[in-house]
Design an enzyme around this catalytic site. Structure first.
Site, mmCIF file in Angstrom:
data_model
loop_
_atom_site.group_PDB
_atom_site.id
_atom_site.type_symbol
_atom_site.label_atom_id
_atom_site.label_comp_id
_atom_site.label_asym_id
_atom_site.label_seq_id
_atom_site.Cartn_x
_atom_site.Cartn_y
_atom_site.Cartn_z
ATOM 1 N N TYR A 190 0.796 -1.233 0.000
ATOM 2 C CA TYR A 190 0.000 0.000 0.000
ATOM 3 C C TYR A 190 0.829 1.285 0.000
ATOM 4 O O TYR A 190 0.540 2.207 -0.770
ATOM 5 C CB TYR A 190 -1.040 -0.025 1.140
ATOM 6 C CG TYR A 190 -2.227 -0.857 0.747
ATOM 7 C CD1 TYR A 190 -3.314 -0.288 0.105
ATOM 8 C CD2 TYR A 190 -2.237 -2.237 0.957
ATOM 9 C CE1 TYR A 190 -4.394 -1.051 -0.304
ATOM 10 C CE2 TYR A 190 -3.303 -3.010 0.550
ATOM 11 C CZ TYR A 190 -4.380 -2.425 -0.082
ATOM 12 O OH TYR A 190 -5.440 -3.188 -0.498
ATOM 13 N N GLU A 246 -8.815 -6.676 4.438
ATOM 14 C CA GLU A 246 -8.115 -7.791 3.776
ATOM 15 C C GLU A 246 -7.467 -8.723 4.806
ATOM 16 O O GLU A 246 -7.460 -9.941 4.630
ATOM 17 C CB GLU A 246 -7.090 -7.240 2.766
ATOM 18 C CG GLU A 246 -7.828 -6.694 1.538
ATOM 19 C CD GLU A 246 -7.019 -5.780 0.633
ATOM 20 O OE1 GLU A 246 -5.779 -5.787 0.716
ATOM 21 O OE2 GLU A 246 -7.644 -5.055 -0.161
ATOM 22 N N THR A 269 -19.888 -21.130 -15.519
ATOM 23 C CA THR A 269 -19.088 -21.842 -14.504
ATOM 24 C C THR A 269 -19.535 -21.623 -13.054
ATOM 25 O O THR A 269 -19.734 -22.607 -12.345
ATOM 26 C CB THR A 269 -17.576 -21.545 -14.676
ATOM 27 O OG1 THR A 269 -17.384 -20.146 -14.755
ATOM 28 C CG2 THR A 269 -17.024 -22.221 -15.911
HETATM 29 C C1 HEM Z 1 -7.800 -4.655 -8.510
HETATM 30 C C2 HEM Z 1 -8.615 -0.458 -6.231
HETATM 31 C C3 HEM Z 1 -4.411 -0.946 -3.846
HETATM 32 C C4 HEM Z 1 -3.245 -4.549 -6.855
HETATM 33 C C5 HEM Z 1 -8.386 -3.502 -8.068
HETATM 34 C C6 HEM Z 1 -9.684 -3.035 -8.503
HETATM 35 C C7 HEM Z 1 -9.905 -1.863 -7.872
HETATM 36 C C8 HEM Z 1 -8.752 -1.562 -7.036
HETATM 37 C C9 HEM Z 1 -11.142 -1.007 -8.001
HETATM 38 C C10 HEM Z 1 -10.626 -3.776 -9.479
HETATM 39 C C11 HEM Z 1 -11.427 -4.780 -8.691
HETATM 40 C C12 HEM Z 1 -12.129 -5.823 -9.539
HETATM 41 O O1 HEM Z 1 -11.540 -6.330 -10.468
HETATM 42 O O2 HEM Z 1 -13.259 -6.162 -9.216
HETATM 43 C C13 HEM Z 1 -7.552 -0.236 -5.372
HETATM 44 C C14 HEM Z 1 -7.469 0.866 -4.432
HETATM 45 C C15 HEM Z 1 -6.270 0.731 -3.756
HETATM 46 C C16 HEM Z 1 -5.631 -0.453 -4.283
HETATM 47 C C17 HEM Z 1 -8.512 1.937 -4.250
HETATM 48 C C18 HEM Z 1 -5.671 1.599 -2.670
HETATM 49 C C19 HEM Z 1 -6.338 2.133 -1.686
HETATM 50 C C20 HEM Z 1 -3.716 -1.958 -4.461
HETATM 51 C C21 HEM Z 1 -2.386 -2.388 -4.098
HETATM 52 C C22 HEM Z 1 -2.038 -3.390 -4.959
HETATM 53 C C23 HEM Z 1 -3.182 -3.603 -5.852
HETATM 54 C C24 HEM Z 1 -1.559 -1.804 -2.945
HETATM 55 C C25 HEM Z 1 -0.734 -4.164 -5.021
HETATM 56 C C26 HEM Z 1 0.397 -3.651 -5.318
HETATM 57 C C27 HEM Z 1 -4.373 -4.867 -7.579
HETATM 58 C C28 HEM Z 1 -4.429 -5.926 -8.575
HETATM 59 C C29 HEM Z 1 -5.750 -5.967 -9.044
HETATM 60 C C30 HEM Z 1 -6.460 -4.935 -8.334
HETATM 61 C C31 HEM Z 1 -3.264 -6.801 -9.014
HETATM 62 C C32 HEM Z 1 -6.359 -6.945 -10.092
HETATM 63 C C33 HEM Z 1 -6.545 -6.337 -11.424
HETATM 64 C C34 HEM Z 1 -5.346 -6.419 -12.331
HETATM 65 O O3 HEM Z 1 -4.496 -7.302 -12.175
HETATM 66 O O4 HEM Z 1 -5.252 -5.591 -13.241
HETATM 67 N N1 HEM Z 1 -7.843 -2.591 -7.180
HETATM 68 N N2 HEM Z 1 -6.433 -1.009 -5.243
HETATM 69 N N3 HEM Z 1 -4.158 -2.722 -5.510
HETATM 70 N N4 HEM Z 1 -5.606 -4.294 -7.469
HETATM 71 FE FE1 HEM Z 1 -6.020 -2.699 -6.312
#
Ligand code: HEM
Length: 393
Positions: free
Chosen positions: A95, A137, A278
């Site tokens: 984060y 989480e 699925t």
């Molecule tokens: C997916 C928001 C922090 C890694 C997502 C999604 C949202 C989101 C809206 C899409 C959810 C879905 O697919 O239903 C946020 C917000 C964060 C945050 C608001 C901070 C407050 C992080 C951090 C990481 C991370 C710290 C790791 C370094 C990912 C990954 C995905 C994801 C890998 C899956 C989508 C992809 O691989 O493109 N996040 N996130 N996120 N987030 Fe975050």
């Protein structure tokens, strides 16, 4: 707690940031991956290429900022995203890294307009939002690992069976490599499969719904083979073409909130298209086993009969139900698509309806259901990939 002044600054700058939202997050990801290429083992590269993730993160940070003085209002959204994060093994230490590069991107795109006061206010707000995610989480990780057979992050699994279900969908049965028991899961949940594909620089992750009721012995995923030229399809093509019985993949614990409520015994309808079938298989099998008296309708659409998996399985499950309805349509074989009239004829409109399929399919189905007068609370859906804004009535 954030001061009122900080809250006011954050809220008043949301519209400005929204205007530059995509530019900010595009800059953010570019700089983030340059400094931390190891994070490319976690992020979906295909989503990056299409810009989908950029929008998802930007929208969520701004939505959270608008509710910064009442974060409880967005807990359901945080939970849904948290499920995805947990399934991907996101850790608290990620984060601050994301926060640092997000703030730097705001500075880079806004230039002089990003005063120290604004940047400091956003740094504080991001900290509060990040803490909300980290807290939720951690609860999810603990719940997953304290279940019998549960674990945190990824674990090695072996493919113990590979079964062709249709012309483009194949099932993979997976068991823990260490021989341990499997946890139970809610029908409709998914797992992340992580693979190391020869020639690829980074690990690739994809979420797949579990396609059978929990049986504590193996997980089953049923994967549609995508187009080989589509970057989104790399993992599915690898699974179909290169992985066989005895091969290893890494798997995270079941997650996701698109689940069938077993507390209810009101009628239930499953409407799916293509590989969206699925999670419905897991739900249908679960209802058949545990609530055979429940009225169930299963409506499915595929392009052709050859692309229809599980037809025989569904027919036998229907026989165990007291009141089961099964309707299939093959759009390229003269049946057309699932219309409002078909839904009115075959669905149970006095209960819950679960919808899963491609985005256009889901929009059409949900809009039909709303037109017919179903309450939003009775319509449940999930799409694959980052939460897109569906165009709903
Ligand atoms: C997916 C928001 C922090 C890694 C997502 C999604 C949202 C989101 C809206 C899409 C959810 C879905 O697919 O239903 C946020 C917000 C964060 C945050 C608001 C901070 C407050 C992080 C951090 C990481 C991370 C710290 C790791 C370094 C990912 C990954 C995905 C994801 C890998 C899956 C989508 C992809 O691989 O493109 N996040 N996130 N996120 N987030 Fe975050």
């Amino acid at each position: 707690m954030l001061s009122q002044k900080t809250i006011d600054i954050v809220k008043s700058t949301v519209p400005v940031l929204e205007v530059h939202g995509v530019a900010i997050t595009t800059t953010f990801y570019r700089n983030l991956f340059e400094a931390h290429p190891e994070l490319l083992n976690i992020f979906n590269h295909a989503n990056q290429e299409k810009g989908r993730q950029q929008n998802a993160l930007a929208n969520t940070v701004y939505a959270a900022a608008v509710h910064i003085d009442n974060l409880a209002a967005i807990i359901p959204v945080v939970k849904q995203i948290g499920q995805k994060h947990v399934s991907l093994g996101i850790k608290p230490e990620h984060y601050p890294i994301v926060g640092q590069y997000l703030l730097e991107a705001i500075k880079e795109v806004l230039g002089d307009a990003a005063t120290d006061e604004i940047i400091n206010a956003w740094a504080e707000a991001y900290g509060v939002i990040a803490d909300a995610f980290i807290g939720i989480e951690e609860e999810m990780y603990v719940a997953a690992e304290t279940q019998e057979g549960g674990w945190r992050f990824f674990k090695d699994f072996i493919i113990i069976d590979k079964v062709k279900e249709s012309n483009n969908i194949t099932s993979f049965y997976l068991q823990p490599a260490d021989g341990s028991v499997l946890p139970s899961y809610e029908p409709g949940q998914y797992i992340t499969v992580r693979v190391n594909i020869p020639g690829e620089q980074y690990l690739l992750n994809r979420q797949y719904s579990l396609s059978q009721a929990a049986d504590l012995k193996s997980f089953r995923i049923s994967v549609k083979k995508d187009d080989e030229n589509n970057p989104e399809g790399k993992v599915s093509v690898h699974l179909h073409q290169n992985l066989n019985i005895g091969d290893k993949v890494e798997v995270s614990a079941p997650a996701g909130e698109f689940t069938l409520s077993k507390e209810r015994n009101t009628p239930v309808t499953f409407i799916s298209g293509g590989v969206g079938i699925t999670p419905m298989m897991s739900m249908l099998e679960t209802v058949t086993k545990s609530q055979p008296e429940r009225a169930v309708s299963f409506i499915y659409s595929a392009r052709t009969k050859n692309l229809h998996p599980f037809d025989q399985d569904i027919r036998s499950l229907m026989e165990s139900l007291e009141n089961g309805t099964y309707k299939t349509l093959y759009s390229e074989e003269g049946d057309g698509y699932i219309t409002k009239e078909i839904i009115q004829e075959y669905a149970h409109l006095d209960g819950d309806v679960y919808v899963c399929g491609p985005v256009g399919f889901m929009e059409a189905m949900i809009n039909h259901l709303l037109d017919i007068g179903l309450a939003k609370d009775n319509i449940h859906y999930e799409f694959f990939g980052p939460a897109l804004n569906l165009n709903l009535k």
